[in-house]
Design a protein around this motif. Structure first.
Motif, PDB file in Angstrom:
ATOM      1  N   GLU A 303     -25.287  92.561  78.306  1.00 34.51           N
ATOM      2  CA  GLU A 303     -25.552  93.495  79.408  1.00 34.51           C
ATOM      3  C   GLU A 303     -24.264  93.814  80.164  1.00 34.51           C
ATOM      4  N   LYS A 304     -23.447  92.801  80.383  1.00 36.25           N
ATOM      5  CA  LYS A 304     -22.215  92.998  81.146  1.00 36.25           C
ATOM      6  C   LYS A 304     -21.229  93.897  80.396  1.00 36.25           C
ATOM      7  N   LEU A 305     -21.104  93.690  79.099  1.00 38.11           N
ATOM      8  CA  LEU A 305     -20.110  94.424  78.327  1.00 38.11           C
ATOM      9  C   LEU A 305     -20.536  95.841  77.980  1.00 38.11           C
ATOM     10  N   THR A 306     -21.837  96.044  77.761  1.00 37.79           N
ATOM     11  CA  THR A 306     -22.279  97.335  77.220  1.00 37.79           C
ATOM     12  C   THR A 306     -23.146  98.152  78.164  1.00 37.79           C
ATOM     13  N   GLY A 307     -23.824  97.478  79.090  1.00 35.56           N
ATOM     14  CA  GLY A 307     -24.744  98.212  79.955  1.00 35.56           C
ATOM     15  C   GLY A 307     -26.143  98.332  79.402  1.00 35.56           C
ATOM     16  N   GLY A 308     -26.404  97.719  78.246  1.00 31.91           N
ATOM     17  CA  GLY A 308     -27.766  97.709  77.724  1.00 31.91           C
ATOM     18  C   GLY A 308     -27.900  98.359  76.360  1.00 31.91           C
ATOM     19  N   MET A 309     -29.088  98.181  75.781  1.00 30.19           N
ATOM     20  CA  MET A 309     -29.329  98.608  74.410  1.00 30.19           C
ATOM     21  C   MET A 309     -29.316 100.119  74.233  1.00 30.19           C
ATOM     22  N   GLU A 310     -29.732 100.868  75.235  1.00 31.86           N
ATOM     23  CA  GLU A 310     -29.723 102.322  75.096  1.00 31.86           C
ATOM     24  C   GLU A 310     -28.289 102.833  74.924  1.00 31.86           C
ATOM     25  N   LYS A 311     -27.357 102.256  75.659  1.00 32.41           N
ATOM     26  CA  LYS A 311     -25.960 102.667  75.507  1.00 32.41           C
ATOM     27  C   LYS A 311     -25.404 102.229  74.155  1.00 32.41           C
ATOM     28  N   ILE A 312     -25.831 101.054  73.691  1.00 29.60           N
ATOM     29  CA  ILE A 312     -25.413 100.605  72.360  1.00 29.60           C
ATOM     30  C   ILE A 312     -25.943 101.569  71.298  1.00 29.60           C
ATOM     31  N   LYS A 313     -27.176 101.980  71.458  1.00 30.75           N
ATOM     32  CA  LYS A 313     -27.783 102.933  70.516  1.00 30.75           C
ATOM     33  C   LYS A 313     -26.967 104.224  70.438  1.00 30.75           C
ATOM     34  N   GLN A 314     -26.610 104.774  71.588  1.00 28.37           N
ATOM     35  CA  GLN A 314     -25.864 106.031  71.611  1.00 28.37           C
ATOM     36  C   GLN A 314     -24.442 105.835  71.060  1.00 28.37           C
ATOM     37  N   HIS A 315     -23.827 104.723  71.424  1.00 30.20           N
ATOM     38  CA  HIS A 315     -22.455 104.444  70.981  1.00 30.20           C
ATOM     39  C   HIS A 315     -22.387 104.297  69.469  1.00 30.20           C
ATOM     40  N   THR A 316     -23.242 103.470  68.890  1.00 28.66           N
ATOM     41  CA  THR A 316     -23.189 103.216  67.448  1.00 28.66           C
ATOM     42  C   THR A 316     -23.600 104.445  66.645  1.00 28.66           C
ATOM     43  N   PHE A 317     -24.577 105.199  67.167  1.00 29.99           N
ATOM     44  CA  PHE A 317     -24.982 106.403  66.445  1.00 29.99           C
ATOM     45  C   PHE A 317     -23.866 107.444  66.448  1.00 29.99           C
ATOM     46  N   ALA A 318     -23.151 107.562  67.566  1.00 29.60           N
ATOM     47  CA  ALA A 318     -22.048 108.526  67.634  1.00 29.60           C
ATOM     48  C   ALA A 318     -21.001 108.219  66.565  1.00 29.60           C
ATOM     49  N   LEU A 319     -20.702 106.933  66.367  1.00 25.91           N
ATOM     50  CA  LEU A 319     -19.737 106.548  65.340  1.00 25.91           C
ATOM     51  C   LEU A 319     -20.270 106.854  63.945  1.00 25.91           C
ATOM     52  N   ALA A 320     -21.560 106.547  63.717  1.00 22.85           N
ATOM     53  CA  ALA A 320     -22.160 106.810  62.407  1.00 22.85           C
ATOM     54  C   ALA A 320     -22.235 108.309  62.129  1.00 22.85           C
ATOM     55  N   HIS A 321     -22.599 109.088  63.137  1.00 20.03           N
ATOM     56  CA  HIS A 321     -22.704 110.545  62.979  1.00 20.03           C
ATOM     57  C   HIS A 321     -21.345 111.137  62.616  1.00 20.03           C
ATOM     58  N   TYR A 322     -20.312 110.719  63.318  1.00 23.09           N
ATOM     59  CA  TYR A 322     -18.961 111.219  63.047  1.00 23.09           C
ATOM     60  C   TYR A 322     -18.527 110.852  61.625  1.00 23.09           C
ATOM     61  N   THR A 323     -18.709 109.580  61.265  1.00 16.38           N
ATOM     62  CA  THR A 323     -18.283 109.116  59.945  1.00 16.38           C
ATOM     63  C   THR A 323     -19.054 109.828  58.842  1.00 16.38           C
ATOM     64  N   TYR A 324     -20.369 109.968  59.019  1.00 17.01           N
ATOM     65  CA  TYR A 324     -21.198 110.660  58.034  1.00 17.01           C
ATOM     66  C   TYR A 324     -20.743 112.107  57.864  1.00 17.01           C
ATOM     67  N   THR A 325     -20.468 112.773  58.985  1.00 20.34           N
ATOM     68  CA  THR A 325     -20.087 114.183  58.940  1.00 20.34           C
ATOM     69  C   THR A 325     -18.808 114.387  58.148  1.00 20.34           C
ATOM     70  N   VAL A 326     -17.795 113.547  58.425  1.00 22.30           N
ATOM     71  CA  VAL A 326     -16.532 113.674  57.698  1.00 22.30           C
ATOM     72  C   VAL A 326     -16.701 113.254  56.243  1.00 22.30           C
TER      73      VAL A 326
END
Length: 784
Positions: A303-326
């Protein structure tokens, strides 16, 4: 969305790009510090006692239960936490405790249905249901049909037969997120897995999903939710939980009772009264209470490092979306795609796609490059990926087009789950998976994409784009010329042995041959403080350790720059002071003994880490060759030293010269042939007229010795290490793969019959080599 990585940077991750978060998350240092500080400041006793320390443990565990429920947005009024050793144990518990009604009773019998895109541990539940005479039914996602008629049928008959449907919230193969709305639809009868009356319960396999996405059990009332905490925090491992909906908890059955589960029982009579709490009733024995306490700090740090699971969801998906697109846009010059991605989505919505990308790399002709080759190349760039079928055969078959008959044929061909046989008859047996976690960064995605481009495409003027539009990239393909066969005889030019596994070679002009190969070849190895073998893959500086054998003085002398020489007796230490231990080499068990504190201190000082030198014991019954020896009559009696695959490794100078031309064209500095020979760490070097003709041989004779060819050696990153300096250059494995048509085979393995004479034969430089040719398909392996 990106986090400042400095908050959780781990020292041992320096230079490593970790892309297997679906396999396990990584733990931040702050979690370990908080946990160890807790242990230093408190005394935690067994929670089954009544002491002050035990009461503290019990209360802390109960606090952690509430914290877990809070994390999943529910309360103790609705769900119970049962701690298990992991998700698999939780699934086994459900299979054993569910109130099944077997076939043959007057009532409608129960059914266990599972989605074919399920983890092995879910599919394995059918073994338990079969023993209870309950039918298991695999269902493909498209076969789950909406049927109002089925719902009405169940209501009209007022049938209460319990059925169980299991599906993953997120596929561990492709990252597909299946609708959580299925839970209520199935339980209400709106969505029927099968056209049979009864009451459906839902098991939601959330192990993969909860590592990067929030799960709200206040909205999605699944009956059983198994999880493993290392998928979320990385630490502790070996701890999971089953979240049980309290409405079904009283229906669960239990036959075995362990310590802590009984309110009362009689030892002399069949009387047992369980504890009232569902958790205590099913947590046999003492729970892993210190690991459970660590979870509290895991939630705090997350919780301290990330702010919660919803932010983790958005963060990890953004990386996957970018990598998939390229990744999906990379093309060869002829327009052919560089990769084939296995996905059910277009990575446009984090609600239907998790941070997992599954793919195979292709060549310019659209042929699959085996996943083990990709894994080897990735390791050169310090990129950690996952390969195979990921304990999800159903999804692997669906996406790769592997039939049931193909699976059975692959088994007959020698392929099993977890090995590195990546192609059978040119068709892939698995794929490559990368996955992002809350520690992942944009730099990780960039590093991975640069690796794909560097190994498959020309990168002279290429940069990885930040946008989805990617220009077509070009690839260079240089054909390697073929040498013509000459009339010169084939002779042995060099003989090397490696007394200490993964250390420097000891070159000789003639040497005795024993029952394990060259006498004293790989009889010793260096291990870490846990007894695990250390090779140049972990410690390239091992190549700077120079052992030599003095047969007259009966000693091995070990030297290294900056260190005083040290010697080890060749006499095996069989006295009472010898510390006998068991280790593993290439999955085979070997019996060894420790060589003492003096040599352990020498290696620890040189390598800068605690380690020891161990030697193989003369009792070698447990280290015999197990593979098909293609004609050796006494194959099962052939013993191995601490090699990985076979007694000998042979390379051809002509093959090295051909590779030298190819590699030199891609390097700035010229290569010496001696340097290349040493990189391949062979025992026998020969001069054959034609390059790679050795791969056509079935057997050879050298003097009085007869050898069976076992197959080609599939090379790993050790050939990228300069054996004189310990420096790495990943160009070598890349060049080998490019020049050999995607394969990294170089050299052949040899085995010879056990010697019957009391005197060992001698292998000498200059001896003539007489080959017998044969067309065969070889095994792959490694020799360090």
């Amino acid at each position: 969305i990106s986090y400042p990585r400095k908050f959780w940077e781990i020292a041992f991750l320096c230079g490593i790009t970790y892309l297997d978060h679906a396999g396990s998350a990584l733990f931040p240092e702050s979690l370990l510090k908080a946990f160890t500080d807790d242990l230093r400041n408190n005394v935690y006793g067994n929670p089954h006692s009544q002491s002050i320390s035990s009461k503290l443990t019990y209360d802390t565990i109960e606090h952690v239960r509430y914290r877990i429920l809070q994390h999943f947005h529910t309360t103790a009024e609705d769900y119970t936490i049962i701690f298990t050793s992991g998700c698999t144990a939780a699934l086994k518990l459900v299979a054993e405790a569910f109130p099944w009604i077997p076939e043959g009773t007057e009532q409608t019998s129960s059914r266990f249905c599972y989605l074919t895109d399920s983890h092995t541990s879910v599919v394995g539940m059918r073994g338990i249901t079969a023993s209870m005479n309950v039918l298991s039914v695999p269902i493909k996602p498209k076969e789950i049909l909406l049927s109002e008629e089925n719902r009405l049928l169940a209501e009209e008959q007022n049938c209460t037969t319990p059925h169980l449907f299991s599906y993953p919230a997120q596929s561990n193969f492709s990252g597909t997120k299946y609708p959580l709305s299925w839970i209520q639809d199935i339980k209400s009868g709106k969505l029927c897995p099968m056209k049979i009356p009864g009451k459906w319960f839902v098991l939601l396999d959330a192990a993969s999903y909860v590592s990067s996405s929030p799960l709200d059990l206040g909205v999605h009332h699944a009956d059983f939710i198994p999880i493993s905490f290392y998928k979320i925090f990385g630490f502790p491992t070996g701890l999971g939980a089953l979240l049980v909906n309290n409405r079904i908890a009283p229906l669960l059955r239990k036959t075995y009772f362990g310590g802590g589960t009984a309110a009362a029982y009689l030892a002399g009579e069949d009387f047992y009264f369980p504890k009232k709490s569902i958790a205590e009733r099913f947590e046999d024995g003492t729970v892993s209470f210190l690991d459970i306490i660590a979870l509290k700090h895991g939630f705090d740090v997350l919780e301290k490092l990330t702010g919660g699971m919803e932010k983790i969801k958005q963060h990890t998906f953004a990386l996957a979306h970018y990598t998939y697109t390229v990744l999906s846009t990379l093309k060869y010059a002829n327009g052919a795609p560089v990769v084939r991605i296995y996905s059910d989505t277009d990575f446009s919505n984090p609600d239907v796609q998790g941070p997992i990308i599954n793919f195979n790399v292709l060549d310019e002709n659209g042929e699959v490059i085996g996943f083990s080759q990709v894994d080897k190349m990735a390791s050169l760039y310090n990129i950690h990926v996952r390969t195979g079928c990921f304990c999800n055969t159903g999804a692997c078959q669906l996406h790769l087009g592997i039939s049931n008959e193909d699976i059975q044929r692959n088994i007959q061909a020698g392929h099993v789950c977890g090995d590195d046989i990546d192609l059978v008859d040119g068709r892939p047996t698995g794929s490559v998976r990368i996955s992002f976690g809350y520690m992942s960064s944009f730099e990780d995605a960039q590093t991975f994409l640069k690796f794909i481009i560097a190994t498959r495409l020309s990168t002279s003027d290429t940069e990885i784009p930040f946008q989805s539009s990617v220009t077509k990239l070009t690839t260079e393909s240089t054909a390697v010329p073929t040498c013509r066969r000459g009339g010169k005889p084939i002779t042995v030019t060099n003989i090397y042995l490696y007394p200490i596994k993964s250390c420097s070679a000891f070159e000789v002009t003639e040497w005795p041959v024993g029952n394990q190969g060259l006498l004293y070849d790989r009889n010793w190895m260096v291990v870490n403080q846990n007894g695990v073998c250390i090779t140049q893959k972990q410690e390239p500086r091992l190549c700077l350790v120079n052992p030599s054998i003095d047969l007259k003085k009966n000693i091995m002398v070990i030297q290294a720059e900056g260190m005083d020489p040290i010697s080890v007796s060749l006499e095996e230490n069989t006295g009472k002071e010898a510390v006998i231990c068991e280790s593993k080499v290439c999955s085979h068990r070997v019996k060894t003994y420790d060589c003492g504190e003096g040599i352990a201190g020498w290696f620890s000082l040189f390598l800068g880490r605690p380690c020891r030198l161990i030697r193989q014991s003369s009792d070698m019954k447990n280290r015999s060759h197990q593979k098909n020896t293609k004609g050796l009559s006494s194959a099962t009696n052939i013993s191995l030293s601490l090699v990985n695959e076979a007694q000998y490794l042979l390379v051809n100078v002509a093959s090295i010269l051909q590779l030298k031309e190819y590699v030199s064209a891609r390097l700035e500095e010229p290569l010496e042939i001696e340097e290349l020979i040493r990189r391949f760490r062979a025992n026998i070097v020969i001069s054959a007229p034609e390059s790679f003709e050795e791969e056509e041989w079935a057997e050879i004779s050298i003097g009085a010795l007869r050898f069976q060819v076992m197959g080609p050696c599939s090379r790993c990153q050790i050939i990228c290490i300069d054996q004189q300096s310990g420096e790495r250059n990943k160009e070598f494995l890349q060049s080998l793969s490019a020049s050999r048509g995607r394969k990294t085979n170089f050299g052949i393995y040899l085995m010879n019959q056990p010697l019957h004479s009391s005197f060992p034969d001698i292998l000498s430089v200059g001896s003539q080599v007489l080959p017998k040719q044969c067309g065969w398909e070889g095994n792959s392996g490694r020799m360090a």
